[in-house]
Design an enzyme around this catalytic site. Sequence first.
Site, PDB file in Angstrom:
ATOM      1  CG  HIS A 116     -52.298 -70.497 -20.386  1.00 26.77           C
ATOM      2  ND1 HIS A 116     -50.758 -70.244 -20.981  1.00 26.77           N
ATOM      3  CD2 HIS A 116     -52.110 -71.221 -19.529  1.00 26.77           C
ATOM      4  CE1 HIS A 116     -50.047 -70.619 -20.090  1.00 26.77           C
ATOM      5  NE2 HIS A 116     -50.770 -71.396 -19.193  1.00 26.77           N
TER       6      HIS A 116
HETATM    7  O1  RIB Z   1     -51.612 -74.989 -22.073  1.00 28.01           O
HETATM    8  C1  RIB Z   1     -52.447 -74.212 -21.575  1.00 28.01           C
HETATM    9  C2  RIB Z   1     -54.002 -74.530 -21.894  1.00 28.01           C
HETATM   10  O2  RIB Z   1     -53.992 -75.967 -21.312  1.00 28.01           O
HETATM   11  C3  RIB Z   1     -54.954 -73.506 -21.324  1.00 28.01           C
HETATM   12  O3  RIB Z   1     -55.980 -73.640 -22.099  1.00 28.01           O
HETATM   13  C4  RIB Z   1     -55.298 -74.201 -20.106  1.00 28.01           C
HETATM   14  O4  RIB Z   1     -56.702 -73.941 -19.580  1.00 28.01           O
HETATM   15  C5  RIB Z   1     -55.108 -75.626 -20.588  1.00 28.01           C
HETATM   16  O5  RIB Z   1     -56.644 -76.055 -21.101  1.00 28.01           O
END
Ligand code: RIB
Length: 317
Positions: A236
């Site tokens: 992500h």
């Molecule tokens: O939903 C994904 C996000 O939430 C990413 O930033 C992961 O590291 C968590 O923080």
Amino acid sequence: MTKKIPIIFDTDPGIDDAAALTVLLSNKQFDVRLITTVAGNVSVDKTTANALKLTHFFNRRDVPVAQGAKKPLVKAFKDASNIHGVNGMPGYQFEATNQKPLSLNAVEAIRKTLTESTDKITIVAVGAFTNLAKLIQQYPESLEKIDRVVVMGGSIAGGNMTSVAEFNVYTDPDAAKILFDSGLDITMIGLNVTQKALLTNESMNVLSHMNETGNMLTQLFSFYGDGNLANGKPMHDVNTLFFLLAPNKYVLNDYWIDVVTDGPAIGATVADIQSFDHQSTNIHVATDVDSEAFNAWYLLEIAKITDTAVNAGKVEK
Ligand code: RIB
Ligand code: CA
């Protein structure tokens, strides 16, 4: 020579945060002014310790780390250790470091960094937006030194905490609403894109034999509870940096995004795509990404990191 990008990076490492910090601390196109931490994937004590493990690993003690919020503005804090492990970066025993966070907290450190900078700074936020919301509330005069804000968070196509809410926004929806309503130039890279830019199993196999950094990352990824080996794992937070370096690999659409702060849809980021209720827009929303380009780019980024540049630890048995 393209101009370096001055960056303040707000993060909750966290395995995909670590994958992003690897690029942030190694790619010389980023002029990293400050790393700030927030409670999210794990407690803020652990996210801060993890950030320091990585600045040590990559020989970047020049980059200051400031500890931030230990809980959301209003909502009760609940971590994501089920996804990221108890300490947030399991599978690799990083070399011990004596580096400490700044005595200033994250909000004060961001304000000081912005105020003292001669140029405007890009803020990248990949955890709950609690620190940024506090900056907006406490030091509105510092916002003029922010060039743009790029966040990993939200989604316009379903959530990962509830059917509608993404973790970073769900963790602190009140902070997300303050940020999204701030009038800052904000680009939102949400799950609708980051769950498409999967690091494939093939790419992870290549990484595991590449160098010490690839070994470290694949050890972390082996404990990463998001995604699966068949389809790949979502990095992500890495998308925020790939976007800054290669914006043409993403499609953006401008929408008005409302953040839901209570009720069963709490943490939803609702895009007024048909402009039913808003004739203006407040967020540049990523709506597509070149997934193959993402994989190829990430492997090239890691391949550039020589073993002499890192302070190796060892695999946790
Ligand atoms: O939903 C994904 C996000 O939430 C990413 O930033 C992961 O590291 C968590 O923080
Ligand atoms: Ca994160």
